[in-house]
Scaffold this motif. Sequence first.
Motif, PDB file in Angstrom:
ATOM      1  N   ALA A 163      39.856 -16.356  19.551  1.00 49.15           N
ATOM      2  CA  ALA A 163      39.664 -16.020  21.031  1.00 49.15           C
ATOM      3  C   ALA A 163      41.239 -16.022  21.689  1.00 49.15           C
ATOM      4  CB  ALA A 163      38.806 -17.173  21.762  1.00 49.15           C
ATOM      5  N   LEU A 164      41.928 -16.754  21.254  1.00 52.33           N
ATOM      6  CA  LEU A 164      43.418 -16.690  21.830  1.00 52.33           C
ATOM      7  C   LEU A 164      44.064 -15.225  21.608  1.00 52.33           C
ATOM      8  CD1 LEU A 164      45.871 -18.103  23.326  1.00 52.33           C
ATOM      9  CD2 LEU A 164      46.411 -19.048  21.186  1.00 52.33           C
ATOM     10  N   TRP A 165      43.880 -14.780  20.262  1.00 56.08           N
ATOM     11  CA  TRP A 165      44.477 -13.798  19.710  1.00 56.08           C
ATOM     12  C   TRP A 165      44.095 -12.377  20.834  1.00 56.08           C
ATOM     13  CZ3 TRP A 165      47.747 -12.847  15.731  1.00 56.08           C
ATOM     14  CH2 TRP A 165      47.976 -11.474  15.590  1.00 56.08           C
ATOM     15  N   ASP A 166      42.577 -12.475  21.132  1.00 51.74           N
ATOM     16  CA  ASP A 166      42.129 -11.549  22.078  1.00 51.74           C
ATOM     17  C   ASP A 166      42.925 -11.585  23.286  1.00 51.74           C
ATOM     18  OD1 ASP A 166      40.413 -10.634  20.033  1.00 51.74           O
ATOM     19  OD2 ASP A 166      38.832 -11.833  21.132  1.00 51.74           O
ATOM     20  N   HIS A 167      43.513 -12.915  23.671  1.00 49.26           N
ATOM     21  CA  HIS A 167      44.137 -12.792  25.093  1.00 49.26           C
ATOM     22  C   HIS A 167      45.690 -12.358  24.715  1.00 49.26           C
ATOM     23  CE1 HIS A 167      41.820 -14.845  28.119  1.00 49.26           C
ATOM     24  NE2 HIS A 167      41.274 -15.430  26.973  1.00 49.26           N
ATOM     25  N   LEU A 168      46.199 -12.615  23.594  1.00 49.78           N
ATOM     26  CA  LEU A 168      47.450 -12.260  23.495  1.00 49.78           C
ATOM     27  C   LEU A 168      47.836 -10.765  23.048  1.00 49.78           C
ATOM     28  CD1 LEU A 168      48.816 -15.442  21.333  1.00 49.78           C
ATOM     29  CD2 LEU A 168      49.271 -14.932  23.780  1.00 49.78           C
TER      30      LEU A 168
ATOM     31  N   GLN B 279      40.053  -9.147   9.906  1.00 50.75           N
ATOM     32  CA  GLN B 279      39.038 -10.186   9.700  1.00 50.75           C
ATOM     33  C   GLN B 279      39.157 -11.212  10.377  1.00 50.75           C
ATOM     34  OE1 GLN B 279      39.891 -10.623   5.333  1.00 50.75           O
ATOM     35  NE2 GLN B 279      37.921  -9.566   4.810  1.00 50.75           N
ATOM     36  N   LEU B 280      40.020 -11.460  11.679  1.00 49.78           N
ATOM     37  CA  LEU B 280      39.827 -12.585  12.497  1.00 49.78           C
ATOM     38  C   LEU B 280      38.618 -12.186  13.287  1.00 49.78           C
ATOM     39  CD1 LEU B 280      41.627 -14.848  13.459  1.00 49.78           C
ATOM     40  CD2 LEU B 280      42.623 -13.416  14.827  1.00 49.78           C
ATOM     41  N   HIS B 281      37.758 -13.549  13.288  1.00 53.09           N
ATOM     42  CA  HIS B 281      36.816 -13.841  14.003  1.00 53.09           C
ATOM     43  C   HIS B 281      36.590 -15.059  13.984  1.00 53.09           C
ATOM     44  CE1 HIS B 281      35.252 -12.826   9.836  1.00 53.09           C
ATOM     45  NE2 HIS B 281      35.236 -14.330   9.850  1.00 53.09           N
ATOM     46  N   PRO B 282      35.728 -15.720  14.898  1.00 45.49           N
ATOM     47  CA  PRO B 282      35.297 -17.269  14.919  1.00 45.49           C
ATOM     48  C   PRO B 282      34.806 -17.650  13.712  1.00 45.49           C
ATOM     49  CG  PRO B 282      34.482 -16.116  16.890  1.00 45.49           C
ATOM     50  CD  PRO B 282      34.997 -15.037  16.050  1.00 45.49           C
ATOM     51  N   PHE B 283      35.144 -18.787  13.259  1.00 41.74           N
ATOM     52  CA  PHE B 283      34.536 -19.341  11.729  1.00 41.74           C
ATOM     53  C   PHE B 283      33.080 -19.322  11.965  1.00 41.74           C
ATOM     54  CE2 PHE B 283      32.705 -23.012   9.693  1.00 41.74           C
ATOM     55  CZ  PHE B 283      33.465 -22.948   8.548  1.00 41.74           C
ATOM     56  N   ILE B 284      32.537 -18.713  11.048  1.00 39.97           N
ATOM     57  CA  ILE B 284      31.142 -18.479  10.742  1.00 39.97           C
ATOM     58  C   ILE B 284      30.556 -19.735  10.414  1.00 39.97           C
ATOM     59  CG2 ILE B 284      29.349 -17.022   9.630  1.00 39.97           C
ATOM     60  CD1 ILE B 284      31.598 -14.815   9.117  1.00 39.97           C
TER      61      ILE B 284
END
Length: 309
Positions: free
Chosen positions: A61-66, A74-79
Amino acid sequence: MRPQPIARPLTEAALFMVATVPPDLSDDIRSLLGDAEGLTKAVGFRYPHAQLSCVVGIGSALWDHLSPMLKPKQLHPFIQLHGVVRDAIATPGDLFFHIRAEELGICFELARLLQARLPPGSVIVDEVQGFRYLDQRDLLGFVDGTENPDAGEVLGVAIIGDEDSDFAGGSYATVQKYLHNLTAWNALTTEEQEQAVGRRKLDNVELDEASKPSNAHVALNNIHDDGGEELAIYRLNMPFGSLREGTNGTYFIGYAKDVSVTERMLRNMFLGDPPGNYDRLLDFSTPTTGTLFFCPSLELLQRLAGLSI
Ligand code: HEM
């Protein structure tokens, strides 16, 4: 691209810190990302024997802001996994600091400097101080880390190369905090414990195939691709605990260049392979956190700091 100091061996001490941050204060966050390496040098230079290192990870989520335009594949929330006896839960986490040294006090000093640079409104949602226990054992009493890739293999296992060239030098860190039920574990005989792990307790030798159950921890985590090649991750687990609180834990951290390998291991453990044949260790171990972070190369960290990604 220079990776962050992931490939180092296990140390005497480690401090794991997970924080949530207000994404609108992205200038403060960028400046912290840019300064983390310098802060590590400011402390570590004074104590060269301590081998201080710090790896910084960034949650999805932070990556999406930055960096909304460019994201590691492959960056996604922990499954999350709804397992047979336990769930692999997902918990909050924007920034992750994996601080290692031969002395805990030096880890703590760096953690304090990093904490001071978190923007107002940030929350340290998890902090664990891990220690080496005896001859590299977990608190279940078994030697942990034996089958890790050796120094020459770690980069090939943990660090991204051409397969995602914008993010070469980076790594995915999967992090889970497990608590053990030692009362139940210690009610088992040593032979039963060895069957749960898949190795002998005292001398650490792996059980032979005939005596290793299919639900042993190492049996479910020894996985291969379609061509028969072994698929590995780089694990840097540390024990932690509190006598007063009665907690005995393993802080699991697995670095991978391909996080689907770690995710397949987790499915094997929680859902079972074949389905239902879950990891016997989970009868005695409960994850209380679950997070996935991307740990960029040192160059990319600097670019994130300077907005130019
Ligand atoms: C092996 C402990 C969680 C992946 C081992 C071994 C121990 C151990 C004692 C055998 C020695 C070694 O090779 O390191 C634990 C404990 C855990 C935990 C106490 C938490 C309760 C995990 C998780 C994963 C994992 C969550 C993967 C997502 C592996 C792998 C091996 C291994 C890949 C090597 C298997 C092989 O022999 O090829 N672990 N582990 N472990 N573990 Fe874990």
